[in-house]
Design an enzyme around this catalytic site. Structure first.
Site, PDB file in Angstrom:
ATOM      1  N   LYS A 169       0.840  -1.195   0.000  1.00  0.00           N
ATOM      2  CA  LYS A 169       0.000   0.000   0.000  1.00  0.00           C
ATOM      3  C   LYS A 169       0.876   1.248   0.000  1.00  0.00           C
ATOM      4  O   LYS A 169       1.841   1.334   0.785  1.00  0.00           O
ATOM      5  CB  LYS A 169      -0.880   0.020   1.260  1.00  0.00           C
ATOM      6  CG  LYS A 169      -1.911  -1.090   1.274  1.00  0.00           C
ATOM      7  CD  LYS A 169      -3.004  -0.817   0.277  1.00  0.00           C
ATOM      8  CE  LYS A 169      -4.121  -1.822   0.372  1.00  0.00           C
ATOM      9  NZ  LYS A 169      -5.071  -1.709  -0.733  1.00  0.00           N
ATOM     10  N   LYS A 192     -13.633  -7.006  -7.659  1.00  0.00           N
ATOM     11  CA  LYS A 192     -14.034  -7.487  -6.332  1.00  0.00           C
ATOM     12  C   LYS A 192     -15.521  -7.808  -6.478  1.00  0.00           C
ATOM     13  O   LYS A 192     -16.345  -6.889  -6.547  1.00  0.00           O
ATOM     14  CB  LYS A 192     -13.815  -6.403  -5.277  1.00  0.00           C
ATOM     15  CG  LYS A 192     -12.351  -6.130  -4.947  1.00  0.00           C
ATOM     16  CD  LYS A 192     -12.270  -5.089  -3.851  1.00  0.00           C
ATOM     17  CE  LYS A 192     -10.883  -4.981  -3.229  1.00  0.00           C
ATOM     18  NZ  LYS A 192      -9.778  -4.740  -4.142  1.00  0.00           N
TER      19      LYS A 192
HETATM   20  O1  LIG Z   1      -5.345  -7.352  -3.654  1.00  0.00           O
HETATM   21  C1  LIG Z   1      -5.027  -8.017  -2.672  1.00  0.00           C
HETATM   22  O2  LIG Z   1      -3.990  -8.680  -2.640  1.00  0.00           O
HETATM   23  C2  LIG Z   1      -5.889  -8.124  -1.461  1.00  0.00           C
HETATM   24  C3  LIG Z   1      -7.087  -7.269  -1.380  1.00  0.00           C
HETATM   25  C4  LIG Z   1      -6.799  -5.805  -1.202  1.00  0.00           C
HETATM   26  O3  LIG Z   1      -5.686  -5.356  -1.371  1.00  0.00           O
HETATM   27  C5  LIG Z   1      -7.868  -4.937  -0.794  1.00  0.00           C
HETATM   28  C6  LIG Z   1      -9.019  -5.427  -0.259  1.00  0.00           C
HETATM   29  C7  LIG Z   1      -9.970  -4.566   0.314  1.00  0.00           C
HETATM   30  C8  LIG Z   1      -9.755  -3.220   0.366  1.00  0.00           C
HETATM   31  C9  LIG Z   1      -8.507  -2.600  -0.064  1.00  0.00           C
HETATM   32  O4  LIG Z   1      -7.727  -2.210   1.014  1.00  0.00           O
HETATM   33  C10 LIG Z   1      -7.628  -3.483  -0.951  1.00  0.00           C
HETATM   34  C11 LIG Z   1      -7.675  -2.981  -2.384  1.00  0.00           C
HETATM   35  O5  LIG Z   1      -8.059  -1.825  -2.585  1.00  0.00           O
HETATM   36  O6  LIG Z   1      -7.349  -3.653  -3.335  1.00  0.00           O
HETATM   37 MG   LIG Z   2      -7.093  -1.908  -4.802  1.00  0.00          MG
END
Ligand SMILES: O=C(O)CCC(=O)C1=CC=C[C@@H](O)[C@@H]1C(=O)O
Ligand SMILES: [Mg+2]
Length: 325
Positions: free
Chosen positions: A125, A227
């Protein structure tokens, strides 16, 4: 015929805070849906809204209801859910990225554990501190990485256009695999300007309001993150993936930090639409408790359950994660 439908609320604490530019997540609250039919089959769904990332209650609920229904349909057809969705032979496993959290809090131990576990793509992140500070940290990190390892970054809509330009320009000399959601106020023209000339894909995740017919005619970036809870289900996500494929866009599937039930649905979608991509499904280890058995991850691959349908089995210690209300 469905003869019973039960909602089972749960609360799952996280092992450690999930930090993003939009704040932190400390626990996941949701409810499982168990449908039973007159052939004694159970179909499971997982409803876990995450409003700060655009996953509201109606979308999460629709995802759960459809998931439970499709679980029954695929079991009745004698197929794993992904094979029922795709019409292709079953897939055994999928490549996944690891999740290292925020660049500012990156620990040497967590990094080494990801490398030892064989992950080739490490998700990090960004957008939580000033771009210059995070770039300096990324350079330091990249300098010590084996040559085959790539970084998948996620800014979660942190930057203004000038900040994004500065950050992305600096990334062109780093081993970047892709960057999700660079802009605070994303508009197609600006995303297209940013994407032009970058050697890696920019990805659209939470700004799915941009997914219009015009977007698919002239995609401003190269990757979509799906998602399925955000899109209200697997079938809608399949439809978006098909449009994306027709437009030459890569699709990856990531979880919304769901419990094992929802995570399995995300994995079934990933296996149906993009069995050869690297997906964001390695999130079960962030949960300190779970609703059931999460899919096994070994050698940076997630193994799909071998049975038919979704493959979810309720945890034996289920009562421990039930929401006391
Ligand atoms: O992509 C991944 O490896 C895991 C999922 C992930 O990063 C996320 C899940 C839920 C909310 C967010 O913080 C984040 C995303 O934005 O992709
Ligand atoms: Mg993302």
């Amino acid at each position: 015929m469905i003869i019973a439908a039960d909602w089972l609320p749960y609360v799952l604490p996280l092992q450690r805070p999930w930090q993003t530019s939009q704040g932190q997540v400390l626990e996941r609250r949701g409810k499982l849906l168990c449908l039973r039919n007159d052939r004694s089959l159970s179909g499971w769904g997982d409803c876990a809204p995450l409003p700060e990332f655009g996953i509201d209650e109606p979308a999460a609920r629709a995802f759960a209801e459809e998931m439970a229904h499709l679980d029954l349909v695929a079991q009745s057809a004698g197929l794993p859910l992904h094979a029922w969705l795709s019409g292709d032979p079953a897939v055994a496993s999928l490549a996944v990225n690891s999740n290292l959290g925020a660049i500012s809090g990156l620990s040497e131990g967590a990094l080494q554990a990801s490398l030892d576990a064989g992950f080739q793509v490490l998700k990090i992140k960004v957008g939580l501190a000033a771009p210059a500070e995070e770039i300096a940290r990324l350079r330091e990190l990249a300098a010590g990485l084996p040559a085959t390892i790539k970084l998948r970054l996620d800014a979660n809509a942190a930057w203004s256009l000038p900040e994004a330009r500065q950050f992305l320009q600096a990334c062109t000399t780093l081993p970047i695999e892709g960057i999700e959601e660079p802009l605070r106020h994303p508009v197609p023209d600006e995303l297209a300007q940013l994407q032009a000339g970058l050697p890696f894909p920019l990805a659209l995740d939470e700004s799915c309001h941009l997914l219009t017919p015009a977007f698919f005619r002239h995609p401003p970036l190269h990757r979509l993150v799906l998602k399925p809870a955000r899109h209200g289900g697997l079938l809608k996500s399949m439809e978006i993936a098909l449009r994306a494929r027709a437009a030459g866009l890569e699709c990856i599937v990531t979880s919304s930090l769901e419990s094992s039930c929802g995570l399995l649905a995300c994995a079934q979608l990933a296996a149906a639409i993009a069995p050869n991509s690297v997906h964001g499904l390695g999130t079960a280890e962030w949960l300190a408790a779970d609703t059931g058995q999460a899919p096994r991850i070994s050698g940076a691959r997630l193994y799909l359950p071998e049975g038919n349908g979704l493959g979810f089995v309720l945890a034996e210690n289920w009562t421990k994660v039930q929401d006391p209300g």
